[in-house]
Scaffold this active site. Structure first.
Site, short mmCIF file in Angstrom:
data_model
loop_
_atom_site.label_atom_id
_atom_site.label_comp_id
_atom_site.label_asym_id
_atom_site.label_seq_id
_atom_site.Cartn_x
_atom_site.Cartn_y
_atom_site.Cartn_z
N PHE A 246 -1.22 13.42 3.03
CA PHE A 246 -0.67 13.28 1.67
C PHE A 246 0.85 13.24 1.67
O PHE A 246 1.49 13.52 0.65
CB PHE A 246 -1.16 14.40 0.75
N GLY A 472 -7.18 10.46 7.36
CA GLY A 472 -8.38 10.86 6.62
C GLY A 472 -8.78 9.83 5.59
O GLY A 472 -9.79 9.97 4.90
N THR A 473 -7.98 8.77 5.49
CA THR A 473 -8.18 7.76 4.46
C THR A 473 -9.27 6.75 4.81
O THR A 473 -9.76 6.06 3.94
CB THR A 473 -6.87 7.02 4.23
N GLY A 521 -2.52 -7.20 10.97
CA GLY A 521 -2.14 -7.19 12.39
C GLY A 521 -3.33 -7.50 13.28
O GLY A 521 -3.23 -8.26 14.25
N ILE A 633 -10.67 -5.32 -2.07
CA ILE A 633 -11.15 -4.01 -1.64
C ILE A 633 -11.94 -4.19 -0.34
O ILE A 633 -12.99 -4.84 -0.32
CB ILE A 633 -12.00 -3.35 -2.74
N PRO A 636 -15.66 -0.70 -0.32
CA PRO A 636 -15.81 -0.04 -1.62
C PRO A 636 -16.15 1.45 -1.51
O PRO A 636 -15.81 2.22 -2.41
CB PRO A 636 -16.96 -0.80 -2.28
N LYS A 637 -16.77 1.84 -0.41
CA LYS A 637 -17.16 3.25 -0.28
C LYS A 637 -15.96 4.15 0.00
O LYS A 637 -15.70 5.12 -0.73
CB LYS A 637 -18.19 3.40 0.85
N LYS A 704 -3.82 -4.92 -0.83
CA LYS A 704 -2.66 -4.24 -1.41
C LYS A 704 -2.54 -2.78 -0.98
O LYS A 704 -1.47 -2.20 -1.10
CB LYS A 704 -2.72 -4.30 -2.93
N GLU A 708 -2.41 5.64 -2.78
CA GLU A 708 -1.63 6.45 -3.73
C GLU A 708 -1.86 6.09 -5.20
O GLU A 708 -1.67 6.92 -6.08
CB GLU A 708 -0.13 6.35 -3.40
MO1 MOS Z 1 2.26 9.15 1.48
S1 MOS Z 1 3.24 10.51 0.22
O1 MOS Z 1 3.53 8.03 1.74
O2 MOS Z 1 1.84 9.99 2.87
#
Ligand code: MOS
Length: 742
Positions: A246, A472-473, A521, A633, A636-637, A704, A708
């Site tokens: 984060f 973790g994303t 990439g 996207i 989607p999950k 995109k 965040e």
């Molecule tokens: Mo995000 S606040 O750029 O890890």
């Protein structure tokens, strides 16, 4: 074979994570590992005059106590401590000298055979200080805040307030309807589940392998080389998994410096894990005071905006982001002025925290827009539509795409917004007041240079390597999907290597730019692989692809296939066998063209329902619909998970989260996740995520990024709903029930 891109796909690293096979920075073990415990200052400002280590050193199992007095070499110039994301100023140097900059500053590292012994011995240090008066209260300092510097580089220009437009003060005076108010967001903390941790393995040849909790392994590597005068070959930084970042792991944190310092001093492997309270000392979302004035004509379009922000940083660095200009991207308004001042407090430097600047500034902007709608007696969504802008007014340019109207429409429909009554306190459910609020979200869509290596073997397996991080994303998963589609292989034939500084170049994972950057990439390197396979395939006697150009062929089902005539194909295995190679290894850098002719942004529309107990003031967020426009996207999950998590965080921002400082001591007093309140399961009810269709040609894959955007606007949607429920406007976050009853 159906494409993987765009298909809901479970995390490829999910099983490893839930079975414990995925190892985090504090979980790498070697024989003889030592443990460091950090001792911290109990004053906010001044000097250490005496430090008595003797009692700590007498404890059985203690190996050493490192302080500013006995530490080994560290660089003596600011440049050496500048990491990739460092702001202006002089970075903090842990254990450098006797000066105290903030309460909780590391002043010693106790190194012992076990973590328990280290921690106990750290409690035996005797420290004397010479205190100086400190200040940690932004309200006390706001009058002495100074404007952020005039930018001297393109990066600084990104963070400075935008240029003014028109004659905002005159337009405000002349406006038919005006709204002006001040909004406050307190200091907040990231609170990732994983503690800041570093395990430094002292390799036999004097080299170090550093397992670190970071969003950028190469950033940490370069930083350690600067601080300790090491060569890049001497230090390898690894971060294969991360328990939440984060933004808290964008900059190298002090535990990695201390762990490396100890490993070098003792020629041993060392682990340093910070405690949860110690994590509160470093890196936080800066508190923000914002004054917004809006002027509208009677028809409900904006004539004037002024936005003044005051944010918080340390005494030694100037951290700030572009807080004030989001309105100029979102809404049409001919007259505007922006100003941003910085207060320097006796705290550690503030830092990026999910959607830095937008999460906070758009809270204020969208609260003010709600108040303007009330003044205009206009539906808040209708006001947004009347003020809608198809151009970025700062630069007077179009957007590469902006499907925000679709977000408004689809979100409102899913929420049932058209049934909303205009007046506050007009909807009820038994003893609860019911409120409906909405807000807009906006964030940036960025892409930056990145290098990807692909190794394709004749058995149809590919290893895709890049030094990026998965914080973790879901980066592992999206990389796997893209590689599988681009190479025409099943997901299970793709292996991803990341989070290792020895891999091809990557910037830190942040700013929502990594998925787009690394996916494009991969596509670029996969093109090169396809070209090489075609070269080999053409060498086959009477090759069915003899006359094909690279653009004529695609990789699908393990074969190189003519796009127009699927019967003309050569399998990967055949092409490589005829070429007498068993692997193709290629590395390419993808450097996106910087398209300054258009603005690149993601958008969202958030609709929230709250129920407020009229007697007790207890607020429940019962429904949220978040409709997001973020290009194509990929998954989607995992994408829905990103937005769901962001909405939950927005609930925290609106109703729970606040870092409290006892200004007498300059010390954070709720430095734990019991007293720093975050939403729990009972606070999270019905959340619906919608992705609207948004074709975008800014990059080949139409991406995109959406790490965040999900949090931006959520707090305002909720606080606007609280106003609609109760008729009471609270302008400082979080809205705790005492503020509602006041
Ligand atoms: Mo995000 S606040 O750029 O890890």
């Amino acid at each position: 074979m159906a494409p993987y891109i765009g298909t809901a796909t479970s995390r490829v690293d999910g099983v490893a994570k839930v079975t414990g096979a995925a190892k985090y920075a504090a979980e790498f073990n070697v024989p003889g590992l030592l443990y460091g415990s950090v001792a911290t200052s109990t004053i906010a400002k001044g000097r250490i005059t005496r430090m008595d280590r003797s009692a700590a050193l007498r404890v059985k199992g203690v190996v050493d106590v490192l302080t500013h007095e006995n530490r080994p070499y560290m660089a003596d110039n600011d440049q050496a401590y500048k990491d990739e994301t460092a702001p202006l100023g002089a970075p903090f140097r842990p254990l450098y000298d006797n000066k105290i900059w903030f309460n909780g500053q590391p002043i010693a590292l106790v190194v012992a055979e076990t973590s328990e012994v280290a921690r106990f011995a750290a409690s035996l240090l005797r420290v004397e200080y010479e205190r100086e008066a400190h200040v940690t209260d932004v309200y006390r300092q706001r009058d002495s805040a100074s404007p952020v510097r005039e930018p001297t580089s393109p990066i600084e220009a990104l963070f400075a307030p935008p240029k003014p437009r028109g004659a905002p003060e005159q337009a405000l005076t002349a406006a038919a309807v005006r709204h002006e108010a001040e909004y406050y967001v307190p200091i907040e903390h990231h609170n990732p589940m994983e503690l800041y941790a570093s395990t430094v393995i002292f390799e036999g040849n004097g080299k170090l392998t550093v397992y670190d909790k970071t969003q950028g392994v190469q950033n940490v590597q370069q930083y350690l080389c600067g601080v300790f005068g090491m060569k890049p070959d001497d230090v390898r930084v690894m971060s294969p998994f991360m328990g939440g970042g984060f933004g808290s792991g964008l900059r190298p944190q002090f535990q990695v410096v201390l762990a490396v310092l100890a490993a070098r001093a003792l020629q041993r492997s060392v682990r340093v894990v910070l405690t949860r309270p110690q994590m509160y000392v470093i890196g936080y979302r800066p508190a923000m005071i914002q004054r917004i004035a809006l002027g509208a004509n009677a028809g409900g379009t904006l004539d004037a905006i002024t936005h003044d922000a005051v944010t918080v940083t340390s005494q030694y660095e100037e951290f700030y982001r572009q807080e004030t200009g989001w309105s100029g991207l979102l809404y049409g308004c001919a007259n505007a002025r922006y100003a941003h001042k910085l207060t320097q407090l006796d705290l550690a430097t503030s830092c990026d925290m999910r959607a830095p600047s937008a999460a906070t500034a758009v809270y204020a902007l969208e609260s003010a827009m709600d108040e303007l709608a009330v003044a205009l007696k206009l539906d808040p969504l209708e006001l947004r539509l009347r003020c809608y802008s198809d151009r970025d007014q700062h630069e007077d340019r179009p957007f590469s795409s902006k499907a925000l109207r679709d977000c408004y429409r689809q979100g409102a429909e899913a929420f049932g917004w058209d049934k909303r009554s205009l007046a506050p306190r007009s909807q009820r459910d038994g003893s609860d007041l019911v409120g409906w609020g909405m807000a807009t979200g906006i964030w940036e869509a960025l892409q930056i240079p990145i290098t990807v290596r692909i190794v394709l073997t004749a058995n149809g397996h590919a290893e895709v390597a890049c030094a990026t991080s998965d914080i973790g994303t879901g980066t592992y998963t999206v990389m796997t999907q893209v590689a599988a589609d681009m190479l025409g292989l099943p997901l299970s034939n793709i292996t991803i290597k990341l989070g290792d500084s020895s891999l091809p170049q990557s910037p830190v994972e942040g700013g929502s730019w990594i998925a787009t950057s690394v996916a494009n990439g991969i596509a670029t390197t996969a093109d090169a692989i396809r070209g090489e396979l075609l070269r080999l395939a053409k060498q086959i006697p009477t090759s069915p692809l003899a006359n094909a150009n690279p653009d004529d062929v695609a990789l699908a089902d393990g074969k190189l296939v003519n796009r127009r005539d699927g019967s003309r194909a050569v399998s990967i295995a055949d092409a490589m066998r005829h070429g007498a190679v068993d692997r193709i290894e290629l590395e390419r850098t993808n450097s996106p063209d910087h398209d300054a002719s258009r603005a690149h942004n993601t958008h969202a529309a958030i609709f929230a329902e709250v129920k407020v107990d009229e007697q007790l003031g207890v607020i429940r967020v019962t429904r949220v619909v978040s409709a997001v426009a973020a290009g194509r996207i990929m998954n989607p999950k995992t994408a829905s998970s990103q937005i769901l998590g962001s909405v939950v965080w927005g609930i925290g921002m609106a109703l729970h989260e606040e870092t409290l400082i006892d200004h007498t001591f300059g010390r954070i007093i709720n430095a734990n996740i019991a007293e720093y309140h975050v939403p729990v399961n009972a606070d999270v009810q019905d959340i619906k995520v919608i992705f609207v269709d948004e074709p975008d040609d800014s990059n080949r894959l139409g991406m995109k990024g959406l790490g965040e955007i999900g949090i931006v606007g959520v707090a305002a949607a909720i606080t606007n709903a609280v106003y609609h429920a109760t008729g009471k406007r609270v302008r400082d976050l979080p809205i705790t029930l005492d503020k509602l009853q006041r």
